[in-house]
Motif scaffolding. Sequence first.
Motif, short mmCIF file in Angstrom:
data_model
loop_
_atom_site.label_atom_id
_atom_site.label_comp_id
_atom_site.label_asym_id
_atom_site.label_seq_id
_atom_site.Cartn_x
_atom_site.Cartn_y
_atom_site.Cartn_z
N VAL A 157 0.81 -1.22 0.00
CA VAL A 157 0.00 0.00 0.00
C VAL A 157 0.85 1.27 0.00
O VAL A 157 0.32 2.37 -0.09
N LEU A 158 2.16 1.13 0.17
CA LEU A 158 3.00 2.32 0.25
C LEU A 158 3.11 2.99 -1.12
O LEU A 158 3.20 2.32 -2.15
N THR A 159 3.12 4.30 -1.10
CA THR A 159 3.24 5.05 -2.35
C THR A 159 4.70 5.10 -2.79
O THR A 159 5.60 4.79 -2.01
N ARG A 160 4.92 5.57 -4.01
CA ARG A 160 6.30 5.72 -4.49
C ARG A 160 7.08 6.66 -3.58
O ARG A 160 8.26 6.44 -3.31
N GLU A 161 6.41 7.72 -3.12
CA GLU A 161 7.08 8.70 -2.25
C GLU A 161 7.50 8.04 -0.94
O GLU A 161 8.59 8.29 -0.43
N GLN A 162 6.61 7.22 -0.40
CA GLN A 162 6.95 6.52 0.85
C GLN A 162 8.08 5.53 0.63
O GLN A 162 9.02 5.46 1.43
N LEU A 163 8.00 4.78 -0.45
CA LEU A 163 9.05 3.79 -0.73
C LEU A 163 10.41 4.45 -0.97
O LEU A 163 11.45 3.90 -0.62
#
Lengths: 356, 387
Positions: free
Chosen positions: A153-159
């Motif tokens: 569920v993590l976004t690209r920004e979070q990853l």
Amino acid sequence: MRLRVLAAMSGGVDSAVAAARIAEAGHDVTGVHLALSANPQSYRTGARGCCTIEDARDARRAADVIGIPFYVWDMAERFHRDVVEDFVGEYAAGRTPNPCLRCNEKIKFEAVLERALALGFDAVATGHHARIVDGVLSRSPDEGKDQSYVLGVLTREQLARAIFPLGDSTKARVREEAARRGLMVADKPDSHDVCFIADGDTRGFLERRLGAAQGPIVDESGQVVGSHEGAYGFTVGQRKGLRIDRPAADGRPRYVLSIEPVSNTITVGPRSALEVTAIVAERPVWNGPVAEPYEPLACTVQLRAHGEVYACRARLSGEEVHITLDAPATGVAAGQAAVLYLGDTVIGSATISTAA
Amino acid sequence: MKPAYLDHAATTPMLPEAIEVMTAQLGQVGNASSLHAAGRRTRRVVEEARESVAGALGARPSEVVFTSGGTEADNLAIKGLYWARRAQGANRILVSAVEHHAALDPAHWLGDRQDAVVEVLDVDEFGRVHPRTLRAAVERDPGTVALVSVMWANNEVGTVQAVPELAEIAHAHGIPFHTDAVQAVGKLPVVFSGSGVDALTVSGHKVGGPMGVGALLLARGVDPVPVLHGGGQERDVRSGTLDAPSLAGFATAVRIAVERQAETRARLTELRDDLIRKVRQAVPDVILNGDPADRLPGNAHFSFPGCEGDALLMLLDAKGVECSTGSACSAGVAQPSHVLLAMGADAVRARGSLRFSLGHTSTQADVDRVAEVIGGVVERARRAGLT
């Protein structure tokens, strides 16, 4: 480049080794234990990411051995609101939530990450078993321990701000390494259950929170075949604990087919009726190396933690993802995540709303 | 760079003289209760320590009961005096709202588990217990007050209490008065006999002595019921083999700290005032907590609006400034300070607080280090906001 890294340390072996590795790699690492309960005694010892006094102590000892600064961050309010209340609310709405996934999404890689960035850190490291290569998430080589599903569920920004130092290791190797590094948590048992339910009794927990609410259990024709003390105690695909007096006409076991919270009705039926091929999921996140699939994309999908992987075609339509399975799946519950993969690489995810 | 250690109220470095006598004694054999020569030699060390502590604090040697530290001394005073007075029919315990947990918790334990009635004495915005507050509480029913406990100076915000005046109120009704003087000894003039108090707590490691040792000064005729039963040491009030090496170090530290008290006070007051000035310059909206004038010389306690104390502490630690949020922990989770809440601060202000405490090794360089980094640290902590 030397990064300032916040290592989230649960008190377990994985996060301890993760912190040790990232420190050894030459980064400037600070260990942080997340206190997730205002009343630490109430949570389960050894539970994942959680917060008994013993876990806090284990995390602190690991940080001492590694030789990094260590602090406790009080995330109890955020955790209660975004994970515990969400968990209860989802069950009350007839869905089956995954609190670990929610915790990654809302606590570790939102509340904690945001605070860390504001305080001058560059990234958050955790002991998750999953890989990030060039900002793209993929499975751990340890099939049994792979946690890419609960991170899907993590976004690209979070990853982009996440570091998983255990990405290439099996759990067995992590334990060996912990022992070699003199980390006392090397033999600490794995956690499995929901951390904020101290006795492991989810149904009892929900009953205390939501109260008993008797309702009917009906078969596919609508005939009442039994009763229940609260629809929230059930999950689609569940077979045990239905306590139906009369056997089915064909004598075969019956499964929960659907949960209708408004009328407080559980519908049961044969295993064959559980089979679904068309899944609609909402709140999509596209975090992989492929563009958003406005045309059907051949890929695979995982529908629950440690669940089977199904070949499928996925297509984005507005705010929904339509997933068509090549072969039927059973026990597909609304509220669970559908995480899409190409091979071992996560390409996106969405929350299951309906399945047929 | 050597960190700026500004947490002397938590613990302060041992004085070299104390280390020397203590380590010399560690190599010696002998139990102070034994009758042979080795025992007598040890007994002499213990009794000289007792005389030294008594002399430094204006007490008689027989009034010194050695303990394992401040917490034990507070427990002995509060539980022991309560039990003794309970036998005489008194059951009310009056404690200030800003006591250290070592005093507050035994009182509340007696209230929760036994039949004590604990009455918490309110403080004003500076953390002071007003004599009229104590007088009103006592006079409601003087015969039922088992004891009064008000600390000499507060460990968090540094506020000094009017102990002699408060003790006088208790004495007018024959009520024993205890004070926790752990932070005051060596920083303020503390004279047991002149203060009018019946029981006074001292700790070793706050004055440049070792950890794990302290004393309860007990006026003649004040006999608490023991908390520790056993061999009958310390006039039967506190059993347990006396720790001669620690006591030697402790006594030396108390003696020197008291000898140098006036000088220390002047020097730390000046440094502390400079620290306050510089923090105010860097962070104009900072709030100084505690009594602005009548406070411990080394104490500067601030609230930084819009910041979490935890975040400030972590950022300062990374920049080589060691201080404290001054709050109690369970599993390391900061609870808003009961002291600040009692002073009328809201939970947000209480959580955004930091204590800098100076001591005998503090220098101008320590203060300058804080001045150099505090502005940037506060700015960053504000960006992280309140979670």
